[in-house]
Design a protein around this motif. Sequence first.
Motif, PDB file in Angstrom:
ATOM      1  N   TYR A 203     125.856 104.115  79.080  1.00 18.63           N
ATOM      2  CA  TYR A 203     125.291 103.627  77.809  1.00 18.63           C
ATOM      3  C   TYR A 203     123.897 104.060  77.378  1.00 18.63           C
ATOM      4  O   TYR A 203     123.393 104.731  78.488  1.00 18.63           O
ATOM      5  CB  TYR A 203     124.998 101.925  77.804  1.00 18.63           C
TER       6      TYR A 203
ATOM      7  N   CYS B 142     131.698 110.149  72.286  1.00 16.16           N
ATOM      8  CA  CYS B 142     130.463 109.099  71.887  1.00 16.16           C
ATOM      9  C   CYS B 142     130.910 108.000  70.864  1.00 16.16           C
ATOM     10  O   CYS B 142     131.468 108.184  69.779  1.00 16.16           O
ATOM     11  CB  CYS B 142     129.445 109.696  71.313  1.00 16.16           C
TER      12      CYS B 142
ATOM     13  N   TYR C 232     130.229  93.579  78.972  1.00 19.50           N
ATOM     14  CA  TYR C 232     129.986  94.536  77.944  1.00 19.50           C
ATOM     15  C   TYR C 232     130.948  95.493  78.241  1.00 19.50           C
ATOM     16  O   TYR C 232     131.825  96.154  77.394  1.00 19.50           O
ATOM     17  CB  TYR C 232     128.586  94.867  77.964  1.00 19.50           C
ATOM     18  N   TYR C 233     131.260  96.029  79.322  1.00 21.57           N
ATOM     19  CA  TYR C 233     132.206  97.303  79.777  1.00 21.57           C
ATOM     20  C   TYR C 233     133.359  96.932  79.575  1.00 21.57           C
ATOM     21  O   TYR C 233     134.243  97.732  78.831  1.00 21.57           O
ATOM     22  CB  TYR C 233     131.668  97.672  81.154  1.00 21.57           C
TER      23      TYR C 233
ATOM     24  N   THR D  64     131.535 108.287  76.885  1.00 22.25           N
ATOM     25  CA  THR D  64     132.529 108.443  77.961  1.00 22.25           C
ATOM     26  C   THR D  64     132.783 109.937  78.447  1.00 22.25           C
ATOM     27  O   THR D  64     133.315 110.586  77.596  1.00 22.25           O
ATOM     28  CB  THR D  64     133.713 107.893  77.186  1.00 22.25           C
TER      29      THR D  64
ATOM     30  N   VAL E 199     134.544  96.763  75.765  1.00 18.54           N
ATOM     31  CA  VAL E 199     134.675  98.018  75.259  1.00 18.54           C
ATOM     32  C   VAL E 199     136.015  98.330  75.945  1.00 18.54           C
ATOM     33  O   VAL E 199     136.705  99.113  74.646  1.00 18.54           O
ATOM     34  CB  VAL E 199     133.556  99.145  75.750  1.00 18.54           C
TER      35      VAL E 199
ATOM     36  N   THR F 299     127.685  93.420  70.637  1.00 21.63           N
ATOM     37  CA  THR F 299     128.927  94.533  70.914  1.00 21.63           C
ATOM     38  C   THR F 299     130.107  93.640  71.380  1.00 21.63           C
ATOM     39  O   THR F 299     131.207  93.860  70.964  1.00 21.63           O
ATOM     40  CB  THR F 299     128.537  95.686  71.658  1.00 21.63           C
TER      41      THR F 299
ATOM     42  N   MET G 209     131.764 105.536  81.587  1.00 17.98           N
ATOM     43  CA  MET G 209     130.765 105.232  80.890  1.00 17.98           C
ATOM     44  C   MET G 209     129.463 104.996  81.030  1.00 17.98           C
ATOM     45  O   MET G 209     129.017 104.766  82.288  1.00 17.98           O
ATOM     46  CB  MET G 209     131.266 103.601  80.300  1.00 17.98           C
TER      47      MET G 209
ATOM     48  N   ASN H 283     127.869 104.243  73.411  1.00 22.06           N
ATOM     49  CA  ASN H 283     128.500 104.765  74.750  1.00 22.06           C
ATOM     50  C   ASN H 283     128.699 106.041  74.920  1.00 22.06           C
ATOM     51  O   ASN H 283     129.333 106.870  73.929  1.00 22.06           O
ATOM     52  CB  ASN H 283     129.839 104.047  75.122  1.00 22.06           C
TER      53      ASN H 283
ATOM     54  N   SER I 228     130.255 103.672  69.364  1.00 21.67           N
ATOM     55  CA  SER I 228     129.431 102.690  69.268  1.00 21.67           C
ATOM     56  C   SER I 228     130.136 101.535  68.265  1.00 21.67           C
ATOM     57  O   SER I 228     130.875 102.006  67.167  1.00 21.67           O
ATOM     58  CB  SER I 228     127.917 103.170  68.676  1.00 21.67           C
TER      59      SER I 228
END
Length: 396
Positions: free
Chosen positions: A88, A228, A65-66, A246, A69, A276, A86, A244, A230
């Motif tokens: 979530y 922020c 996932y990370y 950051t 992104v 995602t 990050m 997310n 998404s």
Amino acid sequence: MDCIFDEFVPRRGSDCYKWDLADGDDVLPLWVADMDFKAAPCIQRALQKRVEHGVFGYERVPEAYYKAVQQWFQKRHGWKIEREWMIYTTGVVPALSAIVRAMVMTGDKVLLTTPVYNCFFSCVRNNGAEVLDSPLRVGDDGMYHIDWADFEEKCADEKCVAYILCNPHNPGGRVWSKDELQRIGEICRRHHVLVVSDEIHNELVMPGYTYTPFASVSKENEEHCVVCTSASKSFNIAGLQMANITCPDPALRRRIDRAINIHETCDVNPFAPVATIAAYSDEGAEWLRELNLYIKGNYDCLAQALSTLNAQHPTLDLRLMPLEGTYLAWVDCKTLCAHLGTTCKGLEERLVREARVWFNEGSMYGQSGEGYLRINLACQRSTLQEALRRFADFVK
């Protein structure tokens, strides 16, 4: 050639907030900001595969996932996000609330450039802070611009600790330029005001415009902001609940993480990371490209309809703000409201009651939104055309 976005997807009766909240089954809802389109096929396939597993326990967000992104923002927007930055959570609004909660004390002020997304106001006030308002001004180009003198004056208020930026801007549809973002950063740093940037609409950008992440503009911006993001708005997966935060600053990041955990918004469902990862793929990017072209077509359809109405009724003066990003059109209806002797809230209510079409009234986005209507363009063109026909009949 058939377009996938022309396919009508019945949503009424599915416990859909947008369609099932209306009073009556004949109201066309072009209000709340979600899309009437099916999610990208790559997302549907990924979710189907996850459903076939059959067990839906507590979710550990995977490293994939990370990486998805990080690679997406690096490749598309030139923004390198470090993994440790990050956090979530379950959505951008809970993210904003956690950030405000982590950094403000009762009596502090948070700056907003209005009109702006209505949940910004509640995020500030619910956490004991006060909204400091710097209204945007409409330029000769018909678009919103920051009033720089007023913006700096508000930042200089000794109680102002943060500015919540909406990039791209909801409801005005601005995609802020790199120069504008740099100037925001310089002013906010000069007055020790943290920039909190809501970039949930980041991929919804019209042809000819470019979204720039606030943190990517300069190292100084990056070190003095929280962003922020998404996939939820761009890929119509908001109901899956994931976003997310950051934050490069480790001390602030710890406070935000603590706020999230205290209020139990730290767990996500098993489907959100899967969706995602699928969205942030080459196939997702192509679907997104086609989506933005379709939204641009809907915007052009709206522009033509309003132009026709203005030609038929020269005193009507309906003004459509140019759309650079989001799928939300912003229409100045002050003359129509004056003619009817009502507010924009009254206009919204009459449109629902008499025309059976539902647009958002502008004052919910701040006092400077009075006299405007927000129209959700993320629907089938046939739905938009019928809504515009009803609106035209109401005006006539």
